[in-house]
Scaffold this active site. Structure first.
Site, PDB file in Angstrom:
ATOM      1  CB  SER A  82      57.719 -21.245  29.024  1.00  0.00           C
ATOM      2  OG  SER A  82      56.553 -21.795  28.465  1.00  0.00           O
ATOM      3  CG  HIS A 116      61.563 -23.536  29.184  1.00  0.00           C
ATOM      4  ND1 HIS A 116      61.003 -24.799  29.082  1.00  0.00           N
ATOM      5  CD2 HIS A 116      60.654 -22.684  28.662  1.00  0.00           C
ATOM      6  CE1 HIS A 116      59.813 -24.702  28.514  1.00  0.00           C
ATOM      7  NE2 HIS A 116      59.586 -23.440  28.243  1.00  0.00           N
TER       8      HIS A 116
END
Length: 289
Positions: free
Chosen positions: A187, A233
């Protein structure tokens, strides 16, 4: 009466009489030595000269782009992620509980263990996934974002942006997360691609609405769904955005005079982002005694 003039012969095959000629240079040529063109037909030498005179197509990063670009780096990254998942599932004897595998235990990102010198976790964790749904979600995002970014930046620069985004996500997790929290997944690198695609679209004056809506939706999911690594993230997004900005904007701001100089400046910018991410990880990794 005047004697009949002999028929001209092909300039490449003197033994072949021909009534044809190159419409560009006028040399007599046999059918084998002529290639149909937009107007008339061209001989071998004129075709080769025309290819040399055509300016190569360059992507947004300034590198020469092939006529039929294929996102081989994206397909390779997807293949590696799937392969690592298959190994962990095989070791765990379970597709759903693959995190029980030895490889998963050795590679998942635990800040305290990174602080004790287990640096393989910084990179290895980005190729691990908790079950098939986690894998499919990340690989679908990579499938959507990767080809666009790869064609725009070129394969090498695209891979470098992916790498520094990975390092940026791992650095943020290592320094800002709970030292004993375990995390894994691509991610961070994928959020870096979100930022890179946005920079490419901004540089080429495209409508940013679609990519920004996707980014906002993913950020809402990041902050609202329990168990998602927020810092991975955000760290990946920051690193990827800055790296892509360095490639596409820094040469312009520094008024690079040639494409070669512009590419060199872009590489330096990406390297600086990568070095900062590594330095943050090394200097900020926690240790527990």
């Amino acid at each position: 009466m005047n004697p009949q003039q002999p028929a001209p012969t092909c300039y490449r095959h003197p033994d072949r009489p021909t009534g044809l000629a190159c419409t560009r240079c006028g040399r007599p040529s046999c059918p084998e030595c002529l290639t149909p063109a937009a107007v008339g037909q061209h001989c071998v030498e004129c075709v080769q000269q025309g290819r040399q005179d055509v300016r190569p197509v360059r992507n947004q990063a300034g590198s020469v782009q092939s006529r039929r670009p294929e996102p081989y780096v994206t397909w390779s990254l997807i293949a590696v992620n799937v392969l690592v998942f298959a190994i962990t599932a095989f070791q765990a004897h379970s597709v759903m509980d693959n995190q029980r595998s030895d490889l998963f235990v050795d590679w998942m990102l635990v800040p305290a263990l990174v602080g004790h010198g287990q640096w393989v976790r910084v990179i290895g964790s980005a190729f691990l996934h908790y079950g098939p749904i986690h894998l499919l979600a990340n690989m679908f995002a990579l499938y959507v974002l990767g080809p666009y970014c790869e064609i725009a930046l070129g394969r090498a620069r695209y891979l470098s942006v992916y790498a520094v985004s990975l390092l940026g996500g791992s650095a943020a997790v290592t320094v800002l997360s709970n030292p004993l929290t375990a995390s894994a997944g691509a991610s961070g690198a994928i959020f870096g691609l979100f930022g890179a695609v946005a920079v490419v679209m901004l540089r080429t004056r495209q409508n940013l609405t679609q990519i920004m809506v996707l980014l906002v939706i993913n950020l809402i999911i990041t902050f609202s769904v329990p168990g998602i690594s927020v810092w991975a993230h955000l760290g990946g997004l920051l690193a990827g955005t800055v790296a892509a900005g360095g490639i596409l904007y820094l040469p312009r701001w520094l008024r690079a005079s040639t494409p070669a100089l512009a590419m060199r400046i872009g590489w330096i910018a990406v390297a600086v982002v990568g070095v900062i991410a590594v330095a943050v990880t090394v200097l900020g990794a926690p240790t527990l005694y």
